[in-house]
Design a protein around this motif. Structure first.
Motif, PDB file in Angstrom:
ATOM      1  N   GLU A 279      24.391  24.677  44.891  1.00 35.63           N
ATOM      2  CA  GLU A 279      23.131  24.674  45.643  1.00 35.63           C
ATOM      3  C   GLU A 279      22.741  26.075  46.127  1.00 35.63           C
ATOM      4  O   GLU A 279      21.641  26.262  46.656  1.00 35.63           O
ATOM      5  N   GLY A 280      23.633  27.036  45.955  1.00 34.63           N
ATOM      6  CA  GLY A 280      23.353  28.399  46.395  1.00 34.63           C
ATOM      7  C   GLY A 280      23.612  28.633  47.867  1.00 34.63           C
ATOM      8  O   GLY A 280      23.290  29.706  48.389  1.00 34.63           O
ATOM      9  N   ARG A 281      24.225  27.675  48.559  1.00 31.31           N
ATOM     10  CA  ARG A 281      24.482  27.819  49.989  1.00 31.31           C
ATOM     11  C   ARG A 281      25.739  28.644  50.261  1.00 31.31           C
ATOM     12  O   ARG A 281      25.885  29.220  51.341  1.00 31.31           O
ATOM     13  N   VAL A 282      26.642  28.696  49.285  1.00 28.07           N
ATOM     14  CA  VAL A 282      27.921  29.382  49.462  1.00 28.07           C
ATOM     15  C   VAL A 282      28.242  30.183  48.211  1.00 28.07           C
ATOM     16  O   VAL A 282      28.030  29.694  47.096  1.00 28.07           O
ATOM     17  N   ARG A 283      28.722  31.395  48.399  1.00 30.37           N
ATOM     18  CA  ARG A 283      29.238  32.188  47.280  1.00 30.37           C
ATOM     19  C   ARG A 283      30.552  32.818  47.717  1.00 30.37           C
ATOM     20  O   ARG A 283      30.576  33.574  48.701  1.00 30.37           O
ATOM     21  N   PRO A 284      31.632  32.506  47.043  1.00 27.50           N
ATOM     22  CA  PRO A 284      32.924  33.079  47.424  1.00 27.50           C
ATOM     23  C   PRO A 284      32.907  34.602  47.428  1.00 27.50           C
ATOM     24  O   PRO A 284      32.237  35.233  46.595  1.00 27.50           O
ATOM     25  N   VAL A 285      33.645  35.171  48.364  1.00 29.58           N
ATOM     26  CA  VAL A 285      33.744  36.625  48.489  1.00 29.58           C
ATOM     27  C   VAL A 285      34.899  37.102  47.614  1.00 29.58           C
ATOM     28  O   VAL A 285      36.050  36.694  47.803  1.00 29.58           O
ATOM     29  N   ILE A 286      34.580  37.954  46.651  1.00 33.25           N
ATOM     30  CA  ILE A 286      35.594  38.502  45.743  1.00 33.25           C
ATOM     31  C   ILE A 286      35.886  39.942  46.141  1.00 33.25           C
ATOM     32  O   ILE A 286      34.984  40.773  46.210  1.00 33.25           O
ATOM     33  N   ASP A 287      37.143  40.213  46.413  1.00 32.75           N
ATOM     34  CA  ASP A 287      37.554  41.572  46.738  1.00 32.75           C
ATOM     35  C   ASP A 287      37.549  42.447  45.491  1.00 32.75           C
ATOM     36  O   ASP A 287      37.013  43.563  45.498  1.00 32.75           O
ATOM     37  N   SER A 288      38.131  41.931  44.411  1.00 33.79           N
ATOM     38  CA  SER A 288      38.265  42.720  43.184  1.00 33.79           C
ATOM     39  C   SER A 288      38.625  41.801  42.028  1.00 33.79           C
ATOM     40  O   SER A 288      39.179  40.722  42.219  1.00 33.79           O
ATOM     41  N   VAL A 289      38.279  42.256  40.813  1.00 35.63           N
ATOM     42  CA  VAL A 289      38.615  41.527  39.587  1.00 35.63           C
ATOM     43  C   VAL A 289      39.436  42.457  38.698  1.00 35.63           C
ATOM     44  O   VAL A 289      39.032  43.594  38.428  1.00 35.63           O
ATOM     45  N   TYR A 290      40.585  41.970  38.245  1.00 35.08           N
ATOM     46  CA  TYR A 290      41.480  42.752  37.394  1.00 35.08           C
ATOM     47  C   TYR A 290      41.629  42.071  36.033  1.00 35.08           C
ATOM     48  O   TYR A 290      41.667  40.834  35.962  1.00 35.08           O
ATOM     49  N   PRO A 291      41.723  42.857  34.957  1.00 41.09           N
ATOM     50  CA  PRO A 291      42.106  42.254  33.676  1.00 41.09           C
ATOM     51  C   PRO A 291      43.483  41.623  33.801  1.00 41.09           C
ATOM     52  O   PRO A 291      44.334  42.111  34.560  1.00 41.09           O
ATOM     53  N   PHE A 292      43.711  40.565  33.072  1.00 41.72           N
ATOM     54  CA  PHE A 292      44.992  39.853  33.165  1.00 41.72           C
ATOM     55  C   PHE A 292      46.165  40.797  32.907  1.00 41.72           C
ATOM     56  O   PHE A 292      47.210  40.687  33.559  1.00 41.72           O
ATOM     57  N   ARG A 293      45.984  41.730  31.993  1.00 46.47           N
ATOM     58  CA  ARG A 293      47.085  42.633  31.658  1.00 46.47           C
ATOM     59  C   ARG A 293      47.441  43.557  32.817  1.00 46.47           C
ATOM     60  O   ARG A 293      48.505  44.193  32.823  1.00 46.47           O
ATOM     61  N   GLU A 294      46.558  43.667  33.802  1.00 51.04           N
ATOM     62  CA  GLU A 294      46.813  44.508  34.978  1.00 51.04           C
ATOM     63  C   GLU A 294      47.179  43.659  36.198  1.00 51.04           C
ATOM     64  O   GLU A 294      46.912  44.019  37.346  1.00 51.04           O
ATOM     65  N   ALA A 295      47.833  42.536  35.955  1.00 51.83           N
ATOM     66  CA  ALA A 295      48.169  41.614  37.035  1.00 51.83           C
ATOM     67  C   ALA A 295      49.062  42.257  38.097  1.00 51.83           C
ATOM     68  O   ALA A 295      48.938  41.949  39.282  1.00 51.83           O
ATOM     69  N   ARG A 296      49.949  43.164  37.686  1.00 48.64           N
ATOM     70  CA  ARG A 296      50.799  43.810  38.694  1.00 48.64           C
ATOM     71  C   ARG A 296      49.947  44.613  39.674  1.00 48.64           C
ATOM     72  O   ARG A 296      50.208  44.578  40.884  1.00 48.64           O
ATOM     73  N   SER A 297      48.947  45.294  39.183  1.00 50.11           N
ATOM     74  CA  SER A 297      48.062  46.034  40.088  1.00 50.11           C
ATOM     75  C   SER A 297      47.324  45.089  41.027  1.00 50.11           C
ATOM     76  O   SER A 297      47.104  45.399  42.201  1.00 50.11           O
ATOM     77  N   ALA A 298      46.953  43.924  40.511  1.00 53.24           N
ATOM     78  CA  ALA A 298      46.296  42.922  41.346  1.00 53.24           C
ATOM     79  C   ALA A 298      47.228  42.455  42.454  1.00 53.24           C
ATOM     80  O   ALA A 298      46.817  42.314  43.616  1.00 53.24           O
ATOM     81  N   PHE A 299      48.496  42.225  42.113  1.00 53.92           N
ATOM     82  CA  PHE A 299      49.467  41.816  43.137  1.00 53.92           C
ATOM     83  C   PHE A 299      49.700  42.938  44.145  1.00 53.92           C
ATOM     84  O   PHE A 299      49.864  42.678  45.344  1.00 53.92           O
ATOM     85  N   GLU A 300      49.732  44.169  43.690  1.00 53.50           N
ATOM     86  CA  GLU A 300      49.898  45.299  44.610  1.00 53.50           C
ATOM     87  C   GLU A 300      48.723  45.376  45.576  1.00 53.50           C
ATOM     88  O   GLU A 300      48.898  45.673  46.762  1.00 53.50           O
ATOM     89  N   ARG A 301      47.532  45.100  45.067  1.00 48.18           N
ATOM     90  CA  ARG A 301      46.345  45.085  45.922  1.00 48.18           C
ATOM     91  C   ARG A 301      46.475  43.996  46.987  1.00 48.18           C
ATOM     92  O   ARG A 301      46.235  44.239  48.171  1.00 48.18           O
ATOM     93  N   LEU A 302      46.857  42.792  46.581  1.00 45.16           N
ATOM     94  CA  LEU A 302      47.014  41.702  47.542  1.00 45.16           C
ATOM     95  C   LEU A 302      48.103  42.024  48.555  1.00 45.16           C
ATOM     96  O   LEU A 302      47.938  41.815  49.761  1.00 45.16           O
ATOM     97  N   ASN A 303      49.202  42.576  48.084  1.00 44.37           N
ATOM     98  CA  ASN A 303      50.347  42.860  48.944  1.00 44.37           C
ATOM     99  C   ASN A 303      50.058  43.988  49.933  1.00 44.37           C
ATOM    100  O   ASN A 303      50.738  44.090  50.970  1.00 44.37           O
ATOM    101  N   SER A 304      49.051  44.807  49.645  1.00 40.09           N
ATOM    102  CA  SER A 304      48.735  45.947  50.516  1.00 40.09           C
ATOM    103  C   SER A 304      48.162  45.526  51.861  1.00 40.09           C
ATOM    104  O   SER A 304      48.194  46.295  52.826  1.00 40.09           O
ATOM    105  N   GLY A 305      47.593  44.326  51.927  1.00 41.05           N
ATOM    106  CA  GLY A 305      46.945  43.878  53.155  1.00 41.05           C
ATOM    107  C   GLY A 305      45.549  44.424  53.336  1.00 41.05           C
ATOM    108  O   GLY A 305      44.901  44.142  54.354  1.00 41.05           O
ATOM    109  N   ALA A 306      45.045  45.172  52.367  1.00 41.57           N
ATOM    110  CA  ALA A 306      43.723  45.794  52.499  1.00 41.57           C
ATOM    111  C   ALA A 306      42.602  44.926  51.948  1.00 41.57           C
ATOM    112  O   ALA A 306      41.434  45.297  52.027  1.00 41.57           O
ATOM    113  N   VAL A 307      42.937  43.758  51.407  1.00 39.94           N
ATOM    114  CA  VAL A 307      41.912  42.948  50.738  1.00 39.94           C
ATOM    115  C   VAL A 307      40.938  42.340  51.735  1.00 39.94           C
ATOM    116  O   VAL A 307      41.271  42.061  52.883  1.00 39.94           O
TER     117      VAL A 307
END
Length: 317
Positions: A279-307
Motif C-alpha cells: 500500500e506504500g505505507r511502509v518501506r523497510p530501511v536498508i543500511d546497505s546491500v552487499y553481493p553474496f560473495r562479499e558476505a563476510r564484509s556484510a557481517f563485519e558491517r553488522l558486527n560493527s554496531g554502526a548499522v
C-alpha cells in the motif's frame, strides 16, 4: 551450492567461525516441505549470536546461517520465507531457520510449504527480505503485544538496530507519536528523518507513553518504566546491553504496567506487514546491500554496531 555458514562457534569472536563456501544441496526434511531459490536475504543479530554459540550447540554444526529471505518457489512464484518452524523439542514450541534447520544464506533453502508467503506485486524484493525477523518482531510488539491501537504515543529504545528502526517506521505509519532514543547523534538524526522525536538515552519525555519498545535491556529498562503511562505496555524482545536488569517493582504495580516478552510474530502478521508495504505505507530501511560473495564484509558491517536499518545480501551478485 554456495552458502554462508557457522563452521565453529566462538563466544568472544563472532566472526571466527564464519565460512563462505560449499554446502550440500538442501533436502526437504519431511513431506510438505519444498526448496526455494533464494534471491535476497538479510542479516540479523541472531546470526551473530549463533556464531557465538548461543542457541547453536556444537552438535548442530556446520549450520547455514540466516532467517530472512525472498526467493522463487518451485513454480517460479516470488515468495517471502516465514522462518518459524514448529518444533515440539524446543521450549518455545518453535525454532527459527538456522537453529535446527539450515538457514537462508545460501543459493537454495528447504522450508515447510506453509512458510511461503506470496510477495505482493510492486513490493521490492530486497526490501521484503528485511521483513521476516526484525520487522515482523517489531510489528508483533506494537500491534499484538503492545496493543498500539489503544495508545497515542510510543517510545522506542535504541534506534538504529533492526527491530528498533522498524518500530519507529511502523509506529509513525500507524499514526502514533513516536519518541526514539540513541547514544549516537547521527542515529538520532536518522530517526528524526523517519518521523520520530529523537532524544538522548534517559532524557525526560514531554509525555508518558502507552507503549515502550525495549530491545536494549539493562541500560534502558528503568528509563522505559519511568516513561510509561498508567496501564502502559513495556514490550521486550532483546537485551543488547545486558539481560540482568534491576526493576523497581513499586513503579510496576503503582502504575499498573504490563511487562511483556515478544519473539517473532505469526505468518498472518507477516502477510499484514507485506500488505502495508504494498500500500506504500511502509518501506523497510536498508543500511546497505552487499553481493553474496562479499558476505563476510556484510557481517563485519553488522558486527560493527554502526548499522542503521538492515544489511541485505543480493544472491545474484
Amino acid at each position: 551450492m554456495q552458502a554462508v555458514f557457522a563452521e565453529t562457534t566462538d563466544a568472544d569472536n563472532s566472526l571466527a567461525g564464519l565460512v563462505i563456501g560449499e554446502r550440500p544441496e538442501p533436502a526437504p526434511a519431511d513431506a510438505g516441505w519444498t526448496v526455494v531459490d533464494v534471491r535476497f536475504s538479510a542479516l540479523n543479530h541472531h546470526d551473530l549470536w549463533s556464531l557465538r554459540g548461543v542457541g547453536l550447540p556444537a552438535d548442530r554444526l556446520p549450520m547455514i546461517l540466516g532467517c530472512d529471505a525472498v526467493g522463487a518457489a518451485p513454480d517460479g512464484a516470488p515468495v517471502v520465507i516465514y522462518p518459524v518452524v514448529p518444533d515440539p523439542a524446543d521450549p518455545r514450541g518453535f525454532s527459527l531457520l538456522s537453529e535446527r534447520h539450515q538457514g537462508t544464506l545460501a543459493e537454495r533453502v528447504a522450508v515447510p510449504e506453509a512458510c511461503l508467503v506470496p510477495l505482493p506485486a510492486g513490493v521490492d524484493a530486497a526490501a521484503a527480505a528485511c521483513l521476516p525477523t526484525a520487522w515482523l518482531t517489531a510489528y508483533h510488539m506494537l500491534v499484538s503485544r503492545g496493543r498500539i491501537a489503544d495508545a497515542e504515543a510510543v517510545l522506542v529504545q535504541g534506534a538504529g538496530g533492526g527491530v528498533a528502526t522498524a518500530a519507529v517506521v511502523l509506529g509513525v505509519a500507524l499514526g502514533k507519536r513516536v519518541y526514539a532514543t540513541s547514544r549516537d547523534p547521527g542515529k538520532r538524526e536518522r530517526a528524526a528523518e523517519l518521523g520520530a522525536t529523537a532524544v538522548e538515552p534517559g532524557a525526560r519525555l514531554p509525555e508518558r507513553v502507552g507503549v515502550v519498545i525495549e530491545t536494549v535491556g539493562a541500560a534502558t529498562l528503568d528509563h522505559s518504566l519511568k516513561c510509561a503511562a498508567p496501564g502502559a505496555r513495556v514490550v521486550v524482545s532483546g537485551s543488547t546491553s545486558g539481560h540482568l536488569a534491576t526493576i523497581d517493582l513499586r513503579r510496576v504495580f503503582a502504575m499498573q504496567l504490563e511487562l511483556l516478552g515478544a519473539s517473532m510474530g505469526t505468518r498472518d502478521e507477516l502477510a499484514e506487514l507485506l500488505a502495508l508495504c504494498a500500500e506504500g505505507r511502509v518501506r523497510p530501511v536498508i543500511d546497505s546491500v552487499y553481493p553474496f560473495r562479499e558476505a563476510r564484509s556484510a557481517f563485519e558491517r553488522l558486527n560493527s554496531g554502526a548499522v542503521f536499518g538492515k544489511v541485505v545480501l543480493d544472491h545474484s551478485a
